[in-house]
Motif scaffolding. Structure first.
Motif, PDB file in Angstrom:
ATOM      1  N   GLY A  27       9.855 -10.712   2.223  1.00 56.89           N
ATOM      2  CA  GLY A  27      10.415 -10.431   3.532  1.00 56.89           C
ATOM      3  C   GLY A  27       9.401 -10.625   4.643  1.00 56.89           C
ATOM      4  O   GLY A  27       8.238 -10.937   4.406  1.00 56.89           O
ATOM      5  N   TYR A  28       9.883 -10.441   5.851  1.00 60.97           N
ATOM      6  CA  TYR A  28       8.988 -10.436   7.007  1.00 60.97           C
ATOM      7  C   TYR A  28       8.140  -9.170   6.960  1.00 60.97           C
ATOM      8  O   TYR A  28       8.605  -8.121   6.497  1.00 60.97           O
ATOM      9  CB  TYR A  28       9.789 -10.421   8.307  1.00 60.97           C
ATOM     10  N   ALA A  29       6.929  -9.240   7.482  1.00 62.81           N
ATOM     11  CA  ALA A  29       6.059  -8.063   7.532  1.00 62.81           C
ATOM     12  C   ALA A  29       6.743  -6.917   8.276  1.00 62.81           C
ATOM     13  O   ALA A  29       6.658  -5.756   7.867  1.00 62.81           O
ATOM     14  CB  ALA A  29       4.728  -8.420   8.197  1.00 62.81           C
ATOM     15  N   SER A  30       7.462  -7.240   9.347  1.00 58.93           N
ATOM     16  CA  SER A  30       8.131  -6.208  10.151  1.00 58.93           C
ATOM     17  C   SER A  30       9.276  -5.531   9.394  1.00 58.93           C
ATOM     18  O   SER A  30       9.673  -4.420   9.748  1.00 58.93           O
ATOM     19  CB  SER A  30       8.642  -6.795  11.463  1.00 58.93           C
ATOM     20  N   ALA A  31       9.794  -6.173   8.358  1.00 52.74           N
ATOM     21  CA  ALA A  31      10.846  -5.561   7.534  1.00 52.74           C
ATOM     22  C   ALA A  31      10.246  -4.832   6.336  1.00 52.74           C
ATOM     23  O   ALA A  31      10.759  -3.796   5.911  1.00 52.74           O
ATOM     24  CB  ALA A  31      11.830  -6.624   7.065  1.00 52.74           C
ATOM     25  N   LEU A  32       9.168  -5.371   5.787  1.00 52.19           N
ATOM     26  CA  LEU A  32       8.532  -4.754   4.625  1.00 52.19           C
ATOM     27  C   LEU A  32       7.810  -3.454   4.984  1.00 52.19           C
ATOM     28  O   LEU A  32       7.772  -2.520   4.182  1.00 52.19           O
ATOM     29  CB  LEU A  32       7.550  -5.727   3.974  1.00 52.19           C
ATOM     30  N   LYS A  33       7.252  -3.388   6.194  1.00 56.17           N
ATOM     31  CA  LYS A  33       6.490  -2.204   6.596  1.00 56.17           C
ATOM     32  C   LYS A  33       7.342  -0.928   6.586  1.00 56.17           C
ATOM     33  O   LYS A  33       6.947   0.062   5.964  1.00 56.17           O
ATOM     34  CB  LYS A  33       5.847  -2.424   7.963  1.00 56.17           C
ATOM     35  N   PRO A  34       8.527  -0.888   7.239  1.00 54.19           N
ATOM     36  CA  PRO A  34       9.326   0.342   7.164  1.00 54.19           C
ATOM     37  C   PRO A  34       9.850   0.614   5.751  1.00 54.19           C
ATOM     38  O   PRO A  34       9.998   1.773   5.350  1.00 54.19           O
ATOM     39  CB  PRO A  34      10.477   0.111   8.142  1.00 54.19           C
ATOM     40  N   LEU A  35      10.073  -0.432   4.983  1.00 58.50           N
ATOM     41  CA  LEU A  35      10.508  -0.248   3.606  1.00 58.50           C
ATOM     42  C   LEU A  35       9.385   0.371   2.768  1.00 58.50           C
ATOM     43  O   LEU A  35       9.632   1.220   1.903  1.00 58.50           O
ATOM     44  CB  LEU A  35      10.960  -1.573   3.011  1.00 58.50           C
ATOM     45  N   ALA A  36       8.152  -0.023   3.038  1.00 59.00           N
ATOM     46  CA  ALA A  36       6.994   0.570   2.353  1.00 59.00           C
ATOM     47  C   ALA A  36       6.882   2.056   2.684  1.00 59.00           C
ATOM     48  O   ALA A  36       6.563   2.872   1.812  1.00 59.00           O
ATOM     49  CB  ALA A  36       5.717  -0.165   2.742  1.00 59.00           C
ATOM     50  N   ALA A  37       7.155   2.412   3.937  1.00 62.72           N
ATOM     51  CA  ALA A  37       7.133   3.834   4.315  1.00 62.72           C
ATOM     52  C   ALA A  37       8.195   4.602   3.547  1.00 62.72           C
ATOM     53  O   ALA A  37       7.964   5.731   3.088  1.00 62.72           O
ATOM     54  CB  ALA A  37       7.333   3.983   5.827  1.00 62.72           C
ATOM     55  N   GLU A  38       9.360   4.003   3.383  1.00 58.97           N
ATOM     56  CA  GLU A  38      10.425   4.624   2.591  1.00 58.97           C
ATOM     57  C   GLU A  38       9.979   4.787   1.135  1.00 58.97           C
ATOM     58  O   GLU A  38      10.224   5.822   0.515  1.00 58.97           O
ATOM     59  CB  GLU A  38      11.705   3.777   2.651  1.00 58.97           C
ATOM     60  N   GLN A  39       9.333   3.766   0.594  1.00 60.45           N
ATOM     61  CA  GLN A  39       8.857   3.818  -0.792  1.00 60.45           C
ATOM     62  C   GLN A  39       7.842   4.950  -0.964  1.00 60.45           C
ATOM     63  O   GLN A  39       7.908   5.708  -1.927  1.00 60.45           O
ATOM     64  CB  GLN A  39       8.233   2.477  -1.186  1.00 60.45           C
ATOM     65  N   LEU A  58       0.832 -11.009   8.859  1.00 58.60           N
ATOM     66  CA  LEU A  58       0.648  -9.813   8.049  1.00 58.60           C
ATOM     67  C   LEU A  58      -0.726  -9.254   8.386  1.00 58.60           C
ATOM     68  O   LEU A  58      -1.746  -9.825   7.998  1.00 58.60           O
ATOM     69  CB  LEU A  58       0.742 -10.144   6.557  1.00 58.60           C
ATOM     70  N   THR A  59      -0.752  -8.157   9.133  1.00 55.44           N
ATOM     71  CA  THR A  59      -2.032  -7.566   9.520  1.00 55.44           C
ATOM     72  C   THR A  59      -2.671  -6.874   8.323  1.00 55.44           C
ATOM     73  O   THR A  59      -1.994  -6.542   7.334  1.00 55.44           O
ATOM     74  CB  THR A  59      -1.856  -6.532  10.646  1.00 55.44           C
ATOM     75  N   LEU A  60      -3.972  -6.642   8.413  1.00 62.66           N
ATOM     76  CA  LEU A  60      -4.677  -5.936   7.334  1.00 62.66           C
ATOM     77  C   LEU A  60      -4.096  -4.540   7.138  1.00 62.66           C
ATOM     78  O   LEU A  60      -3.959  -4.068   6.011  1.00 62.66           O
ATOM     79  CB  LEU A  60      -6.170  -5.862   7.639  1.00 62.66           C
ATOM     80  N   ARG A  61      -3.736  -3.880   8.225  1.00 65.22           N
ATOM     81  CA  ARG A  61      -3.171  -2.531   8.132  1.00 65.22           C
ATOM     82  C   ARG A  61      -1.827  -2.547   7.395  1.00 65.22           C
ATOM     83  O   ARG A  61      -1.586  -1.728   6.516  1.00 65.22           O
ATOM     84  CB  ARG A  61      -3.008  -1.940   9.527  1.00 65.22           C
ATOM     85  N   THR A  62      -0.953  -3.475   7.764  1.00 60.46           N
ATOM     86  CA  THR A  62       0.343  -3.556   7.092  1.00 60.46           C
ATOM     87  C   THR A  62       0.161  -3.951   5.633  1.00 60.46           C
ATOM     88  O   THR A  62       0.827  -3.404   4.753  1.00 60.46           O
ATOM     89  CB  THR A  62       1.273  -4.534   7.824  1.00 60.46           C
ATOM     90  N   ALA A  63      -0.749  -4.882   5.351  1.00 53.46           N
ATOM     91  CA  ALA A  63      -1.018  -5.271   3.962  1.00 53.46           C
ATOM     92  C   ALA A  63      -1.462  -4.055   3.149  1.00 53.46           C
ATOM     93  O   ALA A  63      -1.028  -3.873   2.006  1.00 53.46           O
ATOM     94  CB  ALA A  63      -2.075  -6.367   3.914  1.00 53.46           C
ATOM     95  N   ALA A  64      -2.309  -3.209   3.733  1.00 56.40           N
ATOM     96  CA  ALA A  64      -2.769  -1.998   3.038  1.00 56.40           C
ATOM     97  C   ALA A  64      -1.607  -1.041   2.788  1.00 56.40           C
ATOM     98  O   ALA A  64      -1.535  -0.400   1.728  1.00 56.40           O
ATOM     99  CB  ALA A  64      -3.866  -1.316   3.847  1.00 56.40           C
ATOM    100  N   GLU A  65      -0.682  -0.943   3.744  1.00 53.73           N
ATOM    101  CA  GLU A  65       0.487  -0.074   3.573  1.00 53.73           C
ATOM    102  C   GLU A  65       1.395  -0.588   2.456  1.00 53.73           C
ATOM    103  O   GLU A  65       1.920   0.196   1.660  1.00 53.73           O
ATOM    104  CB  GLU A  65       1.258   0.045   4.887  1.00 53.73           C
ATOM    105  N   LEU A  66       1.566  -1.905   2.381  1.00 55.13           N
ATOM    106  CA  LEU A  66       2.379  -2.484   1.323  1.00 55.13           C
ATOM    107  C   LEU A  66       1.722  -2.276  -0.040  1.00 55.13           C
ATOM    108  O   LEU A  66       2.392  -1.937  -1.020  1.00 55.13           O
ATOM    109  CB  LEU A  66       2.616  -3.979   1.568  1.00 55.13           C
ATOM    110  N   GLU A  67       0.413  -2.450  -0.083  1.00 55.52           N
ATOM    111  CA  GLU A  67      -0.304  -2.232  -1.341  1.00 55.52           C
ATOM    112  C   GLU A  67      -0.226  -0.769  -1.775  1.00 55.52           C
ATOM    113  O   GLU A  67      -0.032  -0.479  -2.956  1.00 55.52           O
ATOM    114  CB  GLU A  67      -1.761  -2.669  -1.204  1.00 55.52           C
TER     115      GLU A  67
END
Length: 109
Positions: A27-39, A58-67
């Motif tokens: 997905g787009y980073a902007s869609a994956l980020k809120p989904l990661a928060a839900e996870q 994909l910023t380093l901060r968002t990448a870290a949140e997804l990881e």
């Protein structure tokens, strides 16, 4: 979850993902980020083998949140509607243009 114009409520998205159980999440980073928060909040019950962010930065901060949410470093591909894949990273943290799929034309310095 905030305003998501044109998108179903996050609860519907989470329910659909729980039913589907994706092996790969793209997905787009902007869609994956809120989904990661839900996870991280424990609402989706999915364990994708990989996560891929495409098209947006994909910023380093968002990448870290997804990881943190899914336990693996997300793969980041730069793409566009007009041409699909353009660039992706390698294990050495370089980015490589898909030269066999497109022509890159610089337009200024």
């Amino acid at each position: 979850m905030g305003d998501r114009p044109g998108l179903p409520p996050m609860e519907e998205t989470v329910a659909a993902l729980n039913r589907f159980q994706p092996r790969l999440l793209v997905g787009y980073a902007s869609a994956l980020k809120p989904l990661a928060a839900e996870q991280r909040a424990g609402r989706p019950h999915i364990s994708p083998e990989g996560v891929m962010s495409a098209s947006e930065v994909l910023t380093l901060r968002t990448a870290a949140e997804l990881e943190a949410a899914w336990g693996s470093t997300p793969f980041d591909a730069y793409a566009a509607t007009e041409t699909a894949g353009i660039v992706s990273p390698c294990p050495y943290r370089n980015r490589h243009v898909y030269e066999d799929l497109l022509i890159v034309e610089p337009i200024d310095q």
